[in-house]
Design a protein around this motif. Sequence first.
Motif, mmCIF file in Angstrom:
data_model
loop_
_atom_site.group_PDB
_atom_site.id
_atom_site.type_symbol
_atom_site.label_atom_id
_atom_site.label_comp_id
_atom_site.label_asym_id
_atom_site.label_seq_id
_atom_site.Cartn_x
_atom_site.Cartn_y
_atom_site.Cartn_z
ATOM 1 N N SER A 52 0.816 -1.214 0.000
ATOM 2 C CA SER A 52 0.000 0.000 0.000
ATOM 3 C C SER A 52 0.852 1.267 0.000
ATOM 4 O O SER A 52 0.413 2.322 -0.457
ATOM 5 N N SER A 53 2.109 1.163 0.482
ATOM 6 C CA SER A 53 2.960 2.361 0.500
ATOM 7 C C SER A 53 3.626 2.604 -0.861
ATOM 8 O O SER A 53 4.229 3.647 -1.075
ATOM 9 N N ARG A 54 3.597 1.629 -1.763
ATOM 10 C CA ARG A 54 4.316 1.770 -3.038
ATOM 11 C C ARG A 54 3.430 1.854 -4.260
ATOM 12 O O ARG A 54 3.840 2.369 -5.298
ATOM 13 N N ILE A 55 2.219 1.308 -4.162
ATOM 14 C CA ILE A 55 1.481 1.014 -5.388
ATOM 15 C C ILE A 55 0.243 1.869 -5.563
ATOM 16 O O ILE A 55 -0.506 2.097 -4.611
ATOM 17 N N ARG A 56 0.079 2.336 -6.795
ATOM 18 C CA ARG A 56 -1.121 3.087 -7.131
ATOM 19 C C ARG A 56 -2.056 2.182 -7.914
ATOM 20 O O ARG A 56 -1.642 1.518 -8.861
ATOM 21 N N HIS A 116 5.538 -0.214 -10.458
ATOM 22 C CA HIS A 116 5.278 1.168 -10.895
ATOM 23 C C HIS A 116 4.662 1.203 -12.288
ATOM 24 O O HIS A 116 4.022 2.177 -12.669
#
Length: 342
Positions: A52-56, A116
């Motif tokens: 959740s901290s890295r992915i959109r 990303h």
Amino acid sequence: MRALIKDKPVRGATLTDLPLPEIGEEDLLVRVQAAAICGTDIHIYQWNDYASSRIRLPLLFGHEYAAEVVEVGKRVKNFRKGDRVAAETHVPCGHCFQCTTGLQHICRDMKILGVHLDGAFAEYSVLPAVCAWKLDPAISSEIGATLEPFGIGVHALSKTKPAGKKVIVFGCGPIGIYAQMAARFSGAEVVIGVDVSGERLAMARKMGTDIVLNPKEMTVQDEVDRITHGAGMDIVVELTGNRGVVNDAAKTLRRGGEMVLVGLYSGPVEIDLVNNVIYKEATVYGVTGRIMWETWWTAQSMLLTGRMDISPVITHRFDLANYDQAFVLAESAASGKILFTI
Ligand SMILES: [Zn+2]
Ligand SMILES: [Zn+2]
């Protein structure tokens, strides 16, 4: 096209239909043949803090794969339709200090496929040509899909000179087993694998590791002392990413030995540097990803000798439709590499 995407910030994934992606001038459109589940994909599936901290969202995930080229971007010169390729996951910017000094794999503006950028749990994927590795005809697409994690094991061992040395690898997941195989291939005198999973230790033994140790059943340090007559291991590779393990791993290192850190910890790690590194005059390496393309050449060459068969590390194959089953199995650590055959 059928695609497995992450579209909700909760555990799970969604199998859906997406339009064929459009490619840029420096990309390839590829038809995915096999895609492997990696630890990162499990994080994304579970939707833990790491994810959740890295992915959109939404994201088409999956990044360890092999595919056939079906369309070539206008400015791409060295690939054609019909080429079989594997994907290097780390997409370098091509311009920064690292990229211009042979260190593309640690590019400061690096993007990661399936994290990303859209990935490959789908029938088709967009692969930047700069990250495409042309597969040798003797390498199957299934093996091609595992070259990325195999390359991490190869890269880890390549920091050291394993010939005639005693090597211990903490962690017997697929990358740990690849690292153990690379150590044996490179002439290590003895290779020890450490894990708390009986299934994983059995796989390590099957793939040729000389000695397997389960810390639930013994003290690894005592066993290492017995095996090395108190001298310690020449080379220690840490792949568990478990904060509790790193000190135990460091204690097994001999004075003047080499330690390779690969596993990713969930936060800062406390380590006794005085006794484990400074007094030992240890050499410590951090390793991430694969050197482009040096590691890929080495990994492929090892396989082409015919003296190293990594195919048994692939233990399960699933259709995309059975993704829930595949991820639950992957979480259990009771498997080797799990592939989606697409
Ligand atoms: Zn991966
Ligand atoms: Zn760069």
